[in-house]
Motif scaffolding. Structure first.
Motif, PDB file in Angstrom:
ATOM      1  N   THR A 122       0.779  -1.214  -0.004  1.00 31.05           N
ATOM      2  CA  THR A 122      -0.282  -0.126   0.134  1.00 31.05           C
ATOM      3  C   THR A 122       0.755   1.366   0.400  1.00 31.05           C
ATOM      4  OG1 THR A 122      -1.830  -1.331   1.027  1.00 31.05           O
ATOM      5  CG2 THR A 122      -1.460   1.368   1.053  1.00 31.05           C
ATOM      6  N   ARG A 123       1.924   1.337   0.902  1.00 32.68           N
ATOM      7  CA  ARG A 123       3.007   2.089   0.527  1.00 32.68           C
ATOM      8  C   ARG A 123       3.851   2.572  -0.237  1.00 32.68           C
ATOM      9  NH1 ARG A 123       7.603   2.193   4.998  1.00 32.68           N
ATOM     10  NH2 ARG A 123       8.766   0.929   2.765  1.00 32.68           N
ATOM     11  N   ALA A 124       3.544   1.651  -1.465  1.00 28.46           N
ATOM     12  CA  ALA A 124       4.378   1.553  -2.853  1.00 28.46           C
ATOM     13  C   ALA A 124       4.055   2.477  -3.379  1.00 28.46           C
ATOM     14  CB  ALA A 124       4.736   0.249  -2.933  1.00 28.46           C
ATOM     15  N   THR A 125       2.214   2.425  -3.649  1.00 27.36           N
ATOM     16  CA  THR A 125       1.351   3.175  -3.780  1.00 27.36           C
ATOM     17  C   THR A 125       1.232   5.155  -3.725  1.00 27.36           C
ATOM     18  OG1 THR A 125      -0.496   3.004  -3.103  1.00 27.36           O
ATOM     19  CG2 THR A 125      -0.344   0.955  -4.569  1.00 27.36           C
ATOM     20  N   GLY A 126       2.265   5.076  -2.842  1.00 21.03           N
ATOM     21  CA  GLY A 126       1.455   6.491  -2.001  1.00 21.03           C
ATOM     22  C   GLY A 126      -0.376   6.622  -1.446  1.00 21.03           C
ATOM     23  N   PHE A 127      -0.178   5.832  -1.132  1.00 21.95           N
ATOM     24  CA  PHE A 127      -1.504   5.965  -0.528  1.00 21.95           C
ATOM     25  C   PHE A 127      -1.688   6.560   0.595  1.00 21.95           C
ATOM     26  CE2 PHE A 127      -5.339   4.693   2.027  1.00 21.95           C
ATOM     27  CZ  PHE A 127      -6.895   5.383   1.536  1.00 21.95           C
ATOM     28  N   ILE A 128      -0.169   6.152   1.117  1.00 20.87           N
ATOM     29  CA  ILE A 128      -0.069   6.194   2.981  1.00 20.87           C
ATOM     30  C   ILE A 128      -0.270   7.523   3.443  1.00 20.87           C
ATOM     31  CG2 ILE A 128       1.854   6.441   4.997  1.00 20.87           C
ATOM     32  CD1 ILE A 128      -0.295   3.651   4.034  1.00 20.87           C
ATOM     33  N   PHE A 129       0.671   8.817   1.851  1.00 25.06           N
ATOM     34  CA  PHE A 129       1.010  10.044   1.876  1.00 25.06           C
ATOM     35  C   PHE A 129       0.487  10.635   0.799  1.00 25.06           C
ATOM     36  CE2 PHE A 129       5.642   7.425   1.557  1.00 25.06           C
ATOM     37  CZ  PHE A 129       5.377   7.478   2.463  1.00 25.06           C
ATOM     38  N   GLY A 130      -1.020  10.177   1.267  1.00 27.17           N
ATOM     39  CA  GLY A 130      -2.200  11.127   0.473  1.00 27.17           C
ATOM     40  C   GLY A 130      -2.202  11.256  -1.343  1.00 27.17           C
ATOM     41  N   HIS A 131      -0.834  10.769  -1.889  1.00 27.46           N
ATOM     42  CA  HIS A 131       0.146  11.522  -3.453  1.00 27.46           C
ATOM     43  C   HIS A 131       0.211   9.539  -3.908  1.00 27.46           C
ATOM     44  CE1 HIS A 131       0.882  13.516  -6.925  1.00 27.46           C
ATOM     45  NE2 HIS A 131       2.930  12.375  -6.570  1.00 27.46           N
ATOM     46  N   ILE A 132      -1.080   9.118  -4.894  1.00 18.73           N
ATOM     47  CA  ILE A 132      -0.664   8.130  -5.095  1.00 18.73           C
ATOM     48  C   ILE A 132      -0.742   7.803  -6.801  1.00 18.73           C
ATOM     49  CG2 ILE A 132      -2.760   6.346  -6.438  1.00 18.73           C
ATOM     50  CD1 ILE A 132      -4.593   6.743  -4.377  1.00 18.73           C
ATOM     51  N   ILE A 133       0.451   7.046  -6.998  1.00 17.37           N
ATOM     52  CA  ILE A 133       1.098   6.802  -7.978  1.00 17.37           C
ATOM     53  C   ILE A 133       0.784   5.980  -9.087  1.00 17.37           C
ATOM     54  CG2 ILE A 133       3.606   9.122  -7.713  1.00 17.37           C
ATOM     55  CD1 ILE A 133       4.514   5.831  -6.624  1.00 17.37           C
ATOM     56  N   GLY A 134       0.301   5.191  -7.897  1.00 10.93           N
ATOM     57  CA  GLY A 134      -0.532   3.761  -8.298  1.00 10.93           C
ATOM     58  C   GLY A 134      -0.719   2.539  -8.373  1.00 10.93           C
ATOM     59  N   PHE A 135      -1.517   2.003  -8.774  1.00  7.61           N
ATOM     60  CA  PHE A 135      -2.368   1.132  -8.172  1.00  7.61           C
ATOM     61  C   PHE A 135      -2.352  -0.522  -7.949  1.00  7.61           C
ATOM     62  CE2 PHE A 135      -5.893   4.025 -10.385  1.00  7.61           C
ATOM     63  CZ  PHE A 135      -5.739   5.013  -9.457  1.00  7.61           C
ATOM     64  N   ASP A 136      -2.347  -1.146  -6.743  1.00  8.93           N
ATOM     65  CA  ASP A 136      -1.215  -2.411  -6.218  1.00  8.93           C
ATOM     66  C   ASP A 136      -3.009  -3.165  -7.264  1.00  8.93           C
ATOM     67  OD1 ASP A 136      -0.071  -4.331  -5.820  1.00  8.93           O
ATOM     68  OD2 ASP A 136      -0.585  -4.509  -4.069  1.00  8.93           O
ATOM     69  N   THR A 137      -3.246  -3.586  -8.276  1.00  6.25           N
ATOM     70  CA  THR A 137      -4.256  -3.528  -8.442  1.00  6.25           C
ATOM     71  C   THR A 137      -3.783  -5.672  -9.814  1.00  6.25           C
ATOM     72  OG1 THR A 137      -4.782  -2.323 -10.165  1.00  6.25           O
ATOM     73  CG2 THR A 137      -6.427  -2.850  -7.749  1.00  6.25           C
ATOM     74  N   HIS A 138      -4.733  -6.133  -9.132  1.00  8.96           N
ATOM     75  CA  HIS A 138      -4.441  -7.170 -10.206  1.00  8.96           C
ATOM     76  C   HIS A 138      -4.238  -7.158 -11.953  1.00  8.96           C
ATOM     77  CE1 HIS A 138      -4.207 -11.522 -11.897  1.00  8.96           C
ATOM     78  NE2 HIS A 138      -5.684 -11.369 -12.493  1.00  8.96           N
ATOM     79  N   LYS A 139      -5.600  -6.823 -12.071  1.00  5.27           N
ATOM     80  CA  LYS A 139      -5.384  -5.508 -13.693  1.00  5.27           C
ATOM     81  C   LYS A 139      -4.536  -4.249 -13.526  1.00  5.27           C
ATOM     82  CE  LYS A 139      -8.236  -5.363 -17.971  1.00  5.27           C
ATOM     83  NZ  LYS A 139      -9.396  -5.381 -18.180  1.00  5.27           N
ATOM     84  N   PRO A 140      -3.805  -3.899 -14.467  1.00  8.61           N
ATOM     85  CA  PRO A 140      -3.005  -2.716 -14.282  1.00  8.61           C
ATOM     86  C   PRO A 140      -4.387  -1.986 -14.674  1.00  8.61           C
ATOM     87  CG  PRO A 140      -1.447  -4.143 -14.909  1.00  8.61           C
ATOM     88  CD  PRO A 140      -3.124  -4.764 -15.274  1.00  8.61           C
ATOM     89  N   ILE A 141      -4.415  -0.402 -13.417  1.00  6.73           N
ATOM     90  CA  ILE A 141      -4.860   0.593 -14.333  1.00  6.73           C
ATOM     91  C   ILE A 141      -4.016   1.818 -14.300  1.00  6.73           C
ATOM     92  CG2 ILE A 141      -6.981   2.009 -13.294  1.00  6.73           C
ATOM     93  CD1 ILE A 141      -8.295  -0.055 -11.775  1.00  6.73           C
ATOM     94  N   SER A 142      -4.287   2.662 -15.204  1.00  2.76           N
ATOM     95  CA  SER A 142      -3.663   3.682 -15.225  1.00  2.76           C
ATOM     96  C   SER A 142      -4.090   4.529 -14.430  1.00  2.76           C
ATOM     97  CB  SER A 142      -3.536   4.727 -16.805  1.00  2.76           C
ATOM     98  OG  SER A 142      -2.600   4.791 -16.918  1.00  2.76           O
ATOM     99  N   ILE A 143      -3.049   5.750 -14.061  1.00  4.41           N
ATOM    100  CA  ILE A 143      -3.861   6.474 -13.706  1.00  4.41           C
ATOM    101  C   ILE A 143      -3.568   8.157 -14.753  1.00  4.41           C
ATOM    102  CG2 ILE A 143      -2.377   6.548 -11.081  1.00  4.41           C
ATOM    103  CD1 ILE A 143      -0.578   8.489 -12.051  1.00  4.41           C
ATOM    104  N   THR A 144      -3.303   7.602 -15.669  1.00  8.24           N
ATOM    105  CA  THR A 144      -3.238   8.883 -16.703  1.00  8.24           C
ATOM    106  C   THR A 144      -4.973   9.053 -17.007  1.00  8.24           C
ATOM    107  OG1 THR A 144      -1.022   8.533 -17.133  1.00  8.24           O
ATOM    108  CG2 THR A 144      -2.183   9.003 -18.966  1.00  8.24           C
ATOM    109  N   GLY A 145      -5.283  10.299 -17.476  1.00  7.51           N
ATOM    110  CA  GLY A 145      -6.212  10.530 -17.895  1.00  7.51           C
ATOM    111  C   GLY A 145      -7.607  10.811 -16.447  1.00  7.51           C
TER     112      GLY A 145
END
Length: 402
Positions: free
Chosen positions: A35-58
């Protein structure tokens, strides 16, 4: 693509992820590190740790927070529960416990509304700490810094079927106290320190900020933190507040190790936390608002430009069709790409574009108070979406010999 601004996005999320089989999470520490690797802990999400990738672009920042919130809550459910999947029902029941007696934000929904629709409404309200576009854009701080407290509380609920009294109050109070102490322990003062303090203070929902006379780490009562996830969380928040100029000085490391000692957290975790936070900030510093506080007007322009561009791109076909049906508007837009329009021409463009926005629900943002200030951004992006022949006149002006 999942659109968290449209109804039905939660059902679509689970359908696409096909999460009928629970995620494999080996331990609480692994869950936390992922969870920390996604940035969620700091309030700045850089990606999602999902089974199927979800892009944050757009995706708009609020939409990214919604997806991150949903998936992190679901991962906590998978970590805690062993029986048949009733995640959405349990999440709605959990949040219903948090609403004051006599007030339920779900009352406005139809009785037949699905559980997933209710959860969409809850998550929307949870990440929207500031609905005002202009105030949010001028803010230097991240307003979702404490969303992980919801996940920690959800864990308590799933394990006990209830929440300890004033759980949110106590966790938020400890977080603010630890962040304040860590900032005071820094050997040098950073221009970002005050903004970082405001980051956390603007994120609290249940605690009134006050000086409780806590002067040293020994004054902290940490006995309320009963599990590793809570302890890891406050260690990392202290670590990010201690960061300055790509390093953590010896005295600041001492603060973290002392905090870890009081919490019975291993030195290995603390050392890894220091390295992770440094790499995270160095890599993403230019994207994190409170590290880019030089010009609030520029911050506002950059934020709104990005948001408007996303909205226009999503409604490109409909917008181009509506604009193309107005010959006068097309001529004025073409002229605006290479000549300054007079007052009357600008007024005509504004009026016709506002009429078009009325027909496209996603673009009604331009009809809200102050929304007309964003129209120049709309005018700027529209020519880029029109056929190449639209800009032929401009090309001739710039290349008279061709």
């Amino acid at each position: 693509m999942i659109n968290p601004s449209a109804p039905g996005w939660i059902d679509k999320f689970f359908d696409e992820q096909k999460t009928s089989e629970k995620l494999t999470v080996l331990s609480e520490e692994e869950f936390y590190l992922r969870t920390r690797a996604t940035g969620f802990i700091f309030g700045h999400i850089i990606g999602f740790d999902t089974h199927k990738p979800i892009s944050i672009t757009g995706q708009l920042p609020e939409e990214i927070s919604k997806i991150g919130m949903l998936h992190t809550l679901y991962q906590m459910y998978c970590l805690t529960q062993k029986e048949e999947n009733h995640f959405i029902t349990e999440a709605v029941a959990f949040y219903n416990l948090l609403t004051p007696k006599g007030f339920n934000p779900l009352q406005k929904m139809l009785p037949s509304s699905s559980e997933s629709s209710k959860l969409e409404k809850i998550i929307h309200d949870r990440v929207q700490t500031n609905e005002d576009l202009f105030s949010k854009s001028f803010s230097h701080v991240i307003t979702n810094a404490l969303l992980f407290v919801d996940v920690l509380a959800f864990k308590k609920y799933l394990e006990n079927g209830s929440l300890p009294e004033k759980y949110f109050n106590r966790i938020e109070d400890l977080v603010i106290s630890i962040v304040s102490l860590s900032l005071k322990s820094k050997t040098g003062v950073s221009i970002h320190d005050d903004l970082l303090q405001k980051l956390f203070e603007s994120s609290v929902r249940y605690t009134k900020i006050s000086d409780k006379g806590i002067k040293t780490i020994e004054d902290l009562d940490l006995s309320y933190l009963s599990n590793d996830l809570e302890k890891f969380y406050v260690i990392d928040l202290a670590g990010i507040s201690l960061w300055s100029d790509a390093k953590v000085e010896n005295e600041e490391r001492y603060f973290l190790f002392k905090l870890g000692e009081k919490l019975a957290v291993s030195e290995t975790f603390i050392i890894n936390s220091i390295h992770f936070i440094n790499n995270f900030i160095v890599t993403h510093k230019n994207e994190i608002p409170y590290f880019n506080n030089s010009n609030p007007v520029k911050n506002f322009y950059d934020h709104t430009t990005e948001s408007v561009q996303v909205l226009i791109t999503r409604n490109k076909k409909r917008l181009v069709k509506e604009v193309s049906q107005s010959k006068e508007l097309m001529q004025l837009l073409a002229k605006s790409t290479h000549k300054e329009l007079d007052k009357d021409e600008k007024k005509k463009i504004k009026s016709q574009l506002l009429d078009i926005c009325k027909t496209i629900p996603s673009l009604t943002i331009f009809l809200l108070p102050g929304g007309s200030l964003l129209l120049p951004l709309l005018i700027k992006f529209i020519p880029q979406m029109l056929p190449s022949s639209f800009n032929e006149n401009e090309e001739r002006d710039q290349n008279p010999n061709k």
